[in-house]
Design a protein around this motif. Structure first.
Motif, PDB file in Angstrom:
ATOM      1  N   ASP A 146      11.624  13.209 -10.935  1.00 52.21           N
ATOM      2  CA  ASP A 146      12.654  12.907  -9.942  1.00 52.21           C
ATOM      3  C   ASP A 146      12.090  12.039  -8.828  1.00 52.21           C
ATOM      4  O   ASP A 146      12.688  11.025  -8.460  1.00 52.21           O
ATOM      5  CB  ASP A 146      13.237  14.200  -9.353  1.00 52.21           C
ATOM      6  CG  ASP A 146      14.085  14.968 -10.352  1.00 52.21           C
ATOM      7  OD1 ASP A 146      14.759  14.333 -11.191  1.00 52.21           O
ATOM      8  OD2 ASP A 146      14.064  16.210 -10.307  1.00 52.21           O
ATOM      9  N   ALA A 147      10.961  12.438  -8.282  1.00 50.94           N
ATOM     10  CA  ALA A 147      10.338  11.661  -7.203  1.00 50.94           C
ATOM     11  C   ALA A 147       9.926  10.278  -7.694  1.00 50.94           C
ATOM     12  O   ALA A 147      10.094   9.282  -6.983  1.00 50.94           O
ATOM     13  CB  ALA A 147       9.139  12.410  -6.632  1.00 50.94           C
ATOM     14  N   LEU A 148       9.398  10.217  -8.916  1.00 52.59           N
ATOM     15  CA  LEU A 148       9.000   8.928  -9.479  1.00 52.59           C
ATOM     16  C   LEU A 148      10.204   7.999  -9.573  1.00 52.59           C
ATOM     17  O   LEU A 148      10.158   6.851  -9.130  1.00 52.59           O
ATOM     18  CB  LEU A 148       8.367   9.115 -10.855  1.00 52.59           C
ATOM     19  CG  LEU A 148       7.925   7.821 -11.516  1.00 52.59           C
ATOM     20  CD1 LEU A 148       6.641   7.320 -10.881  1.00 52.59           C
ATOM     21  CD2 LEU A 148       7.737   8.018 -12.994  1.00 52.59           C
ATOM     22  N   ALA A 149      11.295   8.495 -10.126  1.00 48.57           N
ATOM     23  CA  ALA A 149      12.497   7.678 -10.297  1.00 48.57           C
ATOM     24  C   ALA A 149      13.037   7.183  -8.958  1.00 48.57           C
ATOM     25  O   ALA A 149      13.551   6.058  -8.865  1.00 48.57           O
ATOM     26  CB  ALA A 149      13.558   8.465 -11.047  1.00 48.57           C
ATOM     27  N   GLU A 150      12.906   7.989  -7.930  1.00 51.27           N
ATOM     28  CA  GLU A 150      13.419   7.599  -6.609  1.00 51.27           C
ATOM     29  C   GLU A 150      12.624   6.456  -5.993  1.00 51.27           C
ATOM     30  O   GLU A 150      13.074   5.845  -5.026  1.00 51.27           O
ATOM     31  CB  GLU A 150      13.467   8.804  -5.675  1.00 51.27           C
ATOM     32  CG  GLU A 150      14.523   9.825  -6.066  1.00 51.27           C
ATOM     33  CD  GLU A 150      15.930   9.244  -6.170  1.00 51.27           C
ATOM     34  OE1 GLU A 150      16.333   8.465  -5.276  1.00 51.27           O
ATOM     35  OE2 GLU A 150      16.621   9.559  -7.159  1.00 51.27           O
ATOM     36  N   ASN A 151      11.472   6.145  -6.540  1.00 52.74           N
ATOM     37  CA  ASN A 151      10.701   4.978  -6.085  1.00 52.74           C
ATOM     38  C   ASN A 151      11.316   3.667  -6.571  1.00 52.74           C
ATOM     39  O   ASN A 151      10.951   2.606  -6.097  1.00 52.74           O
ATOM     40  CB  ASN A 151       9.260   5.068  -6.576  1.00 52.74           C
ATOM     41  CG  ASN A 151       8.429   6.025  -5.770  1.00 52.74           C
ATOM     42  OD1 ASN A 151       7.965   5.678  -4.699  1.00 52.74           O
ATOM     43  ND2 ASN A 151       8.247   7.231  -6.267  1.00 52.74           N
ATOM     44  N   PHE A 152      12.214   3.748  -7.536  1.00 51.11           N
ATOM     45  CA  PHE A 152      12.830   2.569  -8.143  1.00 51.11           C
ATOM     46  C   PHE A 152      14.213   2.297  -7.552  1.00 51.11           C
ATOM     47  O   PHE A 152      14.905   3.230  -7.126  1.00 51.11           O
ATOM     48  CB  PHE A 152      12.971   2.765  -9.658  1.00 51.11           C
ATOM     49  CG  PHE A 152      11.673   2.648 -10.400  1.00 51.11           C
ATOM     50  CD1 PHE A 152      11.301   1.456 -11.004  1.00 51.11           C
ATOM     51  CD2 PHE A 152      10.813   3.725 -10.486  1.00 51.11           C
ATOM     52  CE1 PHE A 152      10.094   1.340 -11.677  1.00 51.11           C
ATOM     53  CE2 PHE A 152       9.601   3.630 -11.155  1.00 51.11           C
ATOM     54  CZ  PHE A 152       9.243   2.431 -11.750  1.00 51.11           C
ATOM     55  N   GLN A 183       0.834  -1.205   0.000  1.00 50.50           N
ATOM     56  CA  GLN A 183       0.000   0.000   0.000  1.00 50.50           C
ATOM     57  C   GLN A 183       0.872   1.259   0.000  1.00 50.50           C
ATOM     58  O   GLN A 183       0.644   2.187  -0.773  1.00 50.50           O
ATOM     59  CB  GLN A 183      -0.924  -0.011   1.220  1.00 50.50           C
ATOM     60  CG  GLN A 183      -1.820   1.189   1.341  1.00 50.50           C
ATOM     61  CD  GLN A 183      -3.040   1.110   0.452  1.00 50.50           C
ATOM     62  OE1 GLN A 183      -3.460   0.039   0.072  1.00 50.50           O
ATOM     63  NE2 GLN A 183      -3.596   2.242   0.111  1.00 50.50           N
ATOM     64  N   GLU A 184       1.879   1.302   0.865  1.00 49.15           N
ATOM     65  CA  GLU A 184       2.760   2.470   0.952  1.00 49.15           C
ATOM     66  C   GLU A 184       3.560   2.664  -0.336  1.00 49.15           C
ATOM     67  O   GLU A 184       3.686   3.786  -0.835  1.00 49.15           O
ATOM     68  CB  GLU A 184       3.713   2.330   2.142  1.00 49.15           C
ATOM     69  CG  GLU A 184       3.011   2.393   3.475  1.00 49.15           C
ATOM     70  CD  GLU A 184       3.877   1.925   4.634  1.00 49.15           C
ATOM     71  OE1 GLU A 184       3.593   2.350   5.768  1.00 49.15           O
ATOM     72  OE2 GLU A 184       4.819   1.122   4.417  1.00 49.15           O
ATOM     73  N   ILE A 185       4.082   1.584  -0.868  1.00 45.86           N
ATOM     74  CA  ILE A 185       4.866   1.654  -2.104  1.00 45.86           C
ATOM     75  C   ILE A 185       3.996   2.149  -3.251  1.00 45.86           C
ATOM     76  O   ILE A 185       4.387   3.042  -4.009  1.00 45.86           O
ATOM     77  CB  ILE A 185       5.498   0.279  -2.422  1.00 45.86           C
ATOM     78  CG1 ILE A 185       6.561  -0.046  -1.365  1.00 45.86           C
ATOM     79  CG2 ILE A 185       6.082   0.246  -3.837  1.00 45.86           C
ATOM     80  CD1 ILE A 185       7.007  -1.486  -1.358  1.00 45.86           C
ATOM     81  N   PHE A 186       2.810   1.580  -3.374  1.00 45.09           N
ATOM     82  CA  PHE A 186       1.896   1.972  -4.439  1.00 45.09           C
ATOM     83  C   PHE A 186       1.504   3.444  -4.301  1.00 45.09           C
ATOM     84  O   PHE A 186       1.524   4.193  -5.278  1.00 45.09           O
ATOM     85  CB  PHE A 186       0.656   1.078  -4.423  1.00 45.09           C
ATOM     86  CG  PHE A 186      -0.358   1.444  -5.453  1.00 45.09           C
ATOM     87  CD1 PHE A 186      -0.145   1.138  -6.793  1.00 45.09           C
ATOM     88  CD2 PHE A 186      -1.521   2.106  -5.105  1.00 45.09           C
ATOM     89  CE1 PHE A 186      -1.077   1.487  -7.761  1.00 45.09           C
ATOM     90  CE2 PHE A 186      -2.452   2.457  -6.056  1.00 45.09           C
ATOM     91  CZ  PHE A 186      -2.229   2.151  -7.387  1.00 45.09           C
ATOM     92  N   GLN A 187       1.147   3.865  -3.117  1.00 48.24           N
ATOM     93  CA  GLN A 187       0.732   5.259  -2.917  1.00 48.24           C
ATOM     94  C   GLN A 187       1.866   6.237  -3.227  1.00 48.24           C
ATOM     95  O   GLN A 187       1.626   7.289  -3.829  1.00 48.24           O
ATOM     96  CB  GLN A 187       0.197   5.460  -1.504  1.00 48.24           C
ATOM     97  CG  GLN A 187      -1.164   4.825  -1.337  1.00 48.24           C
ATOM     98  CD  GLN A 187      -1.730   4.971   0.069  1.00 48.24           C
ATOM     99  OE1 GLN A 187      -1.008   5.182   1.037  1.00 48.24           O
ATOM    100  NE2 GLN A 187      -3.041   4.840   0.164  1.00 48.24           N
TER     101      GLN A 187
END
Length: 138
Positions: free
Chosen positions: A22-28, A5-9
């Motif tokens: 930038d924020a999107l890429a940092e999820n990877f 849930q946290e990762i998806f959100q």
């Protein structure tokens, strides 16, 4: 350890909601992969992005092409279901995103249904397969 849930959100907030490459890429993870298997060969958007920096660059280019007045998803009408699997590093998101019709009521709401398969490593996305209608990537 982050929950699905946290990762998806975090992923949704960084991408579709705020369009922050930038924020999107940092999820990877540094070697993370974003795959769009239904994207046709030769399309303007690549079928596969490998590595955080390639994801960052490609998404920044994509977001820059979007009109400033593009309608955001209507979160009250949209919904999703997360499915955990026997593999604790894999979860599936089943998503129905609703974009409101025009303000004059001349156009109906648009519903975009998709499925995403997440493979997680150390709380980050190691691989994301995004299955959606490729014509949406304008």
């Amino acid at each position: 350890m982050s929950t699905p849930q946290e990762i998806f959100q975090r992923y949704v907030y960084a991408g579709p909601l705020t369009r922050n490459a930038d924020a999107l890429a940092e999820n990877f993870t540094a070697d993370g992969v974003l795959e769009l298997p239904l994207m046709p060969a030769g399309a303007a958007f690549p079928r596969r992005l490998a590595g955080r920096e390639e994801i960052r660059a490609a998404m920044a280019t994509y977001y820059a092409r979007q009109p400033e007045d593009a309608r955001p998803p209507n979160l009250d009408k949209s919904g999703y279901v997360l499915h955990t699997t026997a593999d604790p590093e894999v979860f599936i998101a089943e998503i129905d995103t609703v974009f409101d019709g025009d303000e004059d009521g001349d156009a109906a709401d648009v519903v975009v249904s998709l499925v995403q398969i997440f493979r997680i490593r150390d709380g980050k996305i190691a691989r994301l397969r995004d299955y959606f209608a490729p014509d949406l990537m304008g």
